[in-house]
Design a protein around this motif. Sequence first.
Motif, PDB file in Angstrom:
ATOM      1  N   UNK A  20       1.081  -1.395  -0.066  1.00  0.00           N
ATOM      2  CA  UNK A  20      -0.079  -0.162  -0.009  1.00  0.00           C
ATOM      3  C   UNK A  20       0.740   1.015  -0.620  1.00  0.00           C
ATOM      4  N   UNK A  21       1.886   1.110   0.954  1.00  0.00           N
ATOM      5  CA  UNK A  21       2.884   2.347   1.166  1.00  0.00           C
ATOM      6  C   UNK A  21       3.380   2.686  -0.740  1.00  0.00           C
ATOM      7  N   UNK A  22       3.709   1.060  -0.763  1.00  0.00           N
ATOM      8  CA  UNK A  22       4.974   1.376  -2.565  1.00  0.00           C
ATOM      9  C   UNK A  22       3.638   2.053  -3.376  1.00  0.00           C
ATOM     10  N   UNK A  23       2.034   1.969  -3.054  1.00  0.00           N
ATOM     11  CA  UNK A  23       1.879   2.194  -4.437  1.00  0.00           C
ATOM     12  C   UNK A  23       0.753   3.801  -4.186  1.00  0.00           C
ATOM     13  N   UNK A  24       1.029   5.061  -2.811  1.00  0.00           N
ATOM     14  CA  UNK A  24       1.139   5.779  -2.519  1.00  0.00           C
ATOM     15  C   UNK A  24       2.094   6.542  -3.144  1.00  0.00           C
ATOM     16  N   UNK A  25       3.467   6.244  -3.017  1.00  0.00           N
ATOM     17  CA  UNK A  25       4.439   6.484  -2.908  1.00  0.00           C
ATOM     18  C   UNK A  25       4.514   6.684  -4.201  1.00  0.00           C
ATOM     19  N   UNK A  26       4.587   5.940  -4.713  1.00  0.00           N
ATOM     20  CA  UNK A  26       5.039   5.729  -6.316  1.00  0.00           C
ATOM     21  C   UNK A  26       3.446   6.794  -7.745  1.00  0.00           C
ATOM     22  N   UNK A  27       2.414   7.129  -6.799  1.00  0.00           N
ATOM     23  CA  UNK A  27       1.137   7.152  -7.550  1.00  0.00           C
ATOM     24  C   UNK A  27       0.650   6.399  -8.422  1.00  0.00           C
ATOM     25  N   UNK A 151      -8.344  11.355  -5.684  1.00  0.00           N
ATOM     26  CA  UNK A 151      -7.487  11.563  -4.356  1.00  0.00           C
ATOM     27  C   UNK A 151      -6.691  10.218  -3.476  1.00  0.00           C
ATOM     28  N   UNK A 152      -5.607  10.726  -3.278  1.00  0.00           N
ATOM     29  CA  UNK A 152      -4.899   9.460  -2.636  1.00  0.00           C
ATOM     30  C   UNK A 152      -4.945   8.172  -2.613  1.00  0.00           C
ATOM     31  N   UNK A 153      -5.992   8.329  -1.090  1.00  0.00           N
ATOM     32  CA  UNK A 153      -7.449   7.217  -0.196  1.00  0.00           C
ATOM     33  C   UNK A 153      -8.743   7.319  -1.084  1.00  0.00           C
ATOM     34  N   UNK A 154      -9.619   6.905  -1.042  1.00  0.00           N
ATOM     35  CA  UNK A 154     -10.768   6.587  -1.101  1.00  0.00           C
ATOM     36  C   UNK A 154     -11.843   5.274  -0.230  1.00  0.00           C
ATOM     37  N   UNK A 155     -11.902   5.803   1.331  1.00  0.00           N
ATOM     38  CA  UNK A 155     -12.734   4.215   2.251  1.00  0.00           C
ATOM     39  C   UNK A 155     -14.184   4.641   1.412  1.00  0.00           C
ATOM     40  N   UNK A 156     -14.669   3.850   0.862  1.00  0.00           N
ATOM     41  CA  UNK A 156     -16.306   3.840   0.413  1.00  0.00           C
ATOM     42  C   UNK A 156     -16.857   2.544   1.206  1.00  0.00           C
ATOM     43  N   UNK A 157     -18.022   3.016   1.823  1.00  0.00           N
ATOM     44  CA  UNK A 157     -18.134   2.188   3.555  1.00  0.00           C
ATOM     45  C   UNK A 157     -20.150   1.889   3.269  1.00  0.00           C
ATOM     46  N   UNK A 170     -16.317   3.133 -12.015  1.00  0.00           N
ATOM     47  CA  UNK A 170     -15.031   4.619 -12.267  1.00  0.00           C
ATOM     48  C   UNK A 170     -13.779   4.306 -12.210  1.00  0.00           C
ATOM     49  N   UNK A 171     -13.866   3.068 -11.825  1.00  0.00           N
ATOM     50  CA  UNK A 171     -12.184   3.019 -10.460  1.00  0.00           C
ATOM     51  C   UNK A 171     -10.950   3.047 -12.739  1.00  0.00           C
ATOM     52  N   UNK A 172     -11.650   2.593 -13.504  1.00  0.00           N
ATOM     53  CA  UNK A 172     -10.984   2.665 -14.784  1.00  0.00           C
ATOM     54  C   UNK A 172     -10.344   3.809 -14.872  1.00  0.00           C
ATOM     55  N   UNK A 173     -11.260   4.578 -14.685  1.00  0.00           N
ATOM     56  CA  UNK A 173     -10.552   6.833 -15.222  1.00  0.00           C
ATOM     57  C   UNK A 173      -9.901   6.947 -14.232  1.00  0.00           C
ATOM     58  N   UNK A 174      -9.439   5.987 -12.828  1.00  0.00           N
ATOM     59  CA  UNK A 174      -8.568   6.883 -11.829  1.00  0.00           C
ATOM     60  C   UNK A 174      -7.125   6.878 -12.381  1.00  0.00           C
ATOM     61  N   UNK A 175      -6.444   7.642 -11.821  1.00  0.00           N
ATOM     62  CA  UNK A 175      -4.960   7.959 -12.513  1.00  0.00           C
ATOM     63  C   UNK A 175      -4.245   7.674 -11.256  1.00  0.00           C
ATOM     64  N   UNK A 176      -4.571   7.740 -10.034  1.00  0.00           N
ATOM     65  CA  UNK A 176      -4.329   7.068  -8.694  1.00  0.00           C
ATOM     66  C   UNK A 176      -5.058   6.731  -7.881  1.00  0.00           C
ATOM     67  N   UNK A 177      -4.820   6.194  -6.679  1.00  0.00           N
ATOM     68  CA  UNK A 177      -5.273   6.206  -5.724  1.00  0.00           C
ATOM     69  C   UNK A 177      -5.721   4.984  -5.035  1.00  0.00           C
ATOM     70  N   UNK A 178      -6.247   4.420  -3.751  1.00  0.00           N
ATOM     71  CA  UNK A 178      -6.387   3.358  -3.573  1.00  0.00           C
ATOM     72  C   UNK A 178      -7.884   3.272  -2.630  1.00  0.00           C
ATOM     73  N   UNK A 179      -8.540   2.498  -3.882  1.00  0.00           N
ATOM     74  CA  UNK A 179      -9.905   2.276  -3.539  1.00  0.00           C
ATOM     75  C   UNK A 179     -10.556   1.000  -2.505  1.00  0.00           C
ATOM     76  N   UNK A 180     -10.946   1.603  -2.040  1.00  0.00           N
ATOM     77  CA  UNK A 180     -11.502   0.172  -1.073  1.00  0.00           C
ATOM     78  C   UNK A 180     -13.331   0.387  -0.755  1.00  0.00           C
ATOM     79  N   UNK A 181     -13.414  -0.927  -0.442  1.00  0.00           N
ATOM     80  CA  UNK A 181     -15.052  -1.378  -0.036  1.00  0.00           C
ATOM     81  C   UNK A 181     -14.953  -1.565   1.428  1.00  0.00           C
TER      82      UNK A 181
END
Length: 236
Positions: A20-27, A151-157, A170-181
């Motif tokens: 997760x860290x790597x993903x955030x650091x590397x966008x 966003x770097x992080x998107x939490x969907x509850x 919509x994730x396919x349009x995202x350029x970066x970010x962690x998306x999690x339900x």
Amino acid sequence: MRKYLKLIYQDPKETFYQELNKCLENNTKKFIITVNPETLMMSESDKELEKIILNKENCLVPDGISIVKACKKIGKYIKERITGIEISEYLLKIANEKGYSLYLFGAKEEVIEQLVIKIKKEYPNITLLGYQNGYVENKEKVMKKIVSMKPDICLIAMGIPMQEKLINKYFKNAKKGIYIGVGGSFDVLSGIKKRAPKLFIKLNLEWLYRIIKEPRRLKRFWNNNIKFLFKIRNKE
Ligand code: UDP
């Protein structure tokens, strides 16, 4: 069930957090799905959800203890659960340390407002891009807006499968970010509901605590978990 279980993330939590860290650091971007028996039972009858689960680009983490045990039965050793609530807590911590941006979408208005107060107080370095309760009529419009904010992080509850389907669209349009339900995590993170006591968690009985606290969950538990266990036993 086998075809789903084969795709479950196998490394320990620490390794996952490093990723997760790597993903955030590397966008880069990541779509995380927290898997429990309910997710897999639903996938068997919901083609849209199944497609999301079977997409190898998505990351399926073992949220439920039955998933860990079922994987063991097919010869896949998983050390521990990786739960939505723990991932959320970790992401908030790291976002606060590094000043990452966050969007929160889901739960009732009073829950999300309470959570926002808590985040502003306890995680002051997070850049909160926005938040929206999960009962808004046009959820797709909100999701589209979130993705455009990068966003770097998107939490969907919002619970399965709504949260996964919404992210997937919509994730396919995202350029970066962690998306999690993250299901009911906002209720707990906000302090409105309590997570199970540590002993229940340690003994892998968190599911039991949730049923005791909310007996209406029993039917859902039976329909998913018990039937799942039978399927695993019968090698379906
Ligand atoms: N929820 C929502 N919008 C909806 C339906 C549900 O935001 O249209 C929220 C609900 O308020 C709760 C979460 O989704 O916070 C689902 O919680 P639950 O405990 O059922 O999920 P689980 O953790 O069991 O997957």
